[in-house]
Design a protein around this motif. Structure first.
Motif, short mmCIF file in Angstrom:
data_model
loop_
_atom_site.label_atom_id
_atom_site.label_comp_id
_atom_site.label_asym_id
_atom_site.label_seq_id
_atom_site.Cartn_x
_atom_site.Cartn_y
_atom_site.Cartn_z
N ALA A 179 0.83 -1.22 0.00
CA ALA A 179 0.00 0.00 0.00
C ALA A 179 0.85 1.25 0.00
CB ALA A 179 -0.93 0.00 1.21
N GLU A 180 2.00 1.17 0.60
CA GLU A 180 2.88 2.34 0.71
C GLU A 180 3.99 2.37 -0.34
OE1 GLU A 180 2.02 4.77 2.65
OE2 GLU A 180 0.36 3.52 3.32
N ASP B 44 4.54 -0.06 -3.35
CA ASP B 44 4.57 -0.73 -4.65
C ASP B 44 4.70 0.31 -5.76
OD1 ASP B 44 3.90 -3.70 -5.71
OD2 ASP B 44 3.27 -2.18 -7.17
N ARG C 113 -1.09 -0.42 -5.22
CA ARG C 113 -1.21 0.36 -3.98
C ARG C 113 -2.69 0.57 -3.61
NH1 ARG C 113 2.67 3.44 -6.71
NH2 ARG C 113 1.19 5.16 -6.95
#
Length: 128
Positions: free
Chosen positions: A106-107, A109, A115
Motif C-alpha cells: 500500500a505504501e 509498490d 497500492r
C-alpha cells in the motif's frame, strides 16, 4: 483421470473455460489453487483466476492460501498478478503477516493500482 482432475489440468492452461467453483468441496482443488498461485512460472492468467477463486471462496483453513497470495503480492514482477493478489488478500487480512505485506504494498509498490488494491484490502481510504 476423473472429472475433477481433468478440470484441474484444463484450468492450468485455459482457466477462462474451466470452472472449479462447483468442485471446491473436493480436497484436491484448494491445494491445487494455492500451488498455482505460488508458482511464479505458471501461466499468469491461470494464477489470476486461481486468486479470484480464493478471494471469492476462501478455504476453511486460510493460512496456506494467504501466504501464497502474500508471496505473489510481495515478489511477483507482473503488476497485474500483484494487483489481483492484493484484491484477493482482502479475505485474508486478519492474518498479521498478510497485513504486513499489504501495508508494504500500500505504501511502496511501484504500481498505482497495486497500492490502491492493497489499501482497499486493508480497509484504508484510497488516498492517505
Amino acid at each position: 483421470m476423473d472429472d475433477v482432475q481433468q478440470r484441474l489440468e484444463a484450468f492450468r492452461t485455459a482457466p477462462e473455460g474451466s470452472y472449479l467453483e462447483e468442485y471446491l468441496g473436493d480436497p484436491r482443488v484448494v491445494p491445487f489453487l494455492v500451488a498455482l498461485v505460488a508458482d511464479p512460472d505458471a501461466y499468469d492468467l491461470a494464477r489470476i483466476e486461481a486468486m479470484t477463486v480464493l478471494r471469492l471462496w476462501p478455504p476453511a483453513d486460510p493460512a496456506a492460501a494467504g501466504r501464497a497470495l502474500a508471496a505473489a503480492l510481495r515478489d511477483d514482477e507482473d503488476e497485474l498478478v500483484r494487483q489481483h493478489a492484493a484484491m484477493a488478500l482482502e479475505s485474508y487480512a486478519g492474518d498479521a503477516e498478510v497485513r504486513a505485506v499489504l501495508a508494504a504494498a500500500a505504501e511502496g509498490d511501484d504500481d498505482e493500482n497495486v497500492r490502491f488494491n492493497a489499501r482497499a484490502a486493508l480497509g484504508r481510504p484510497a488516498l492517505e
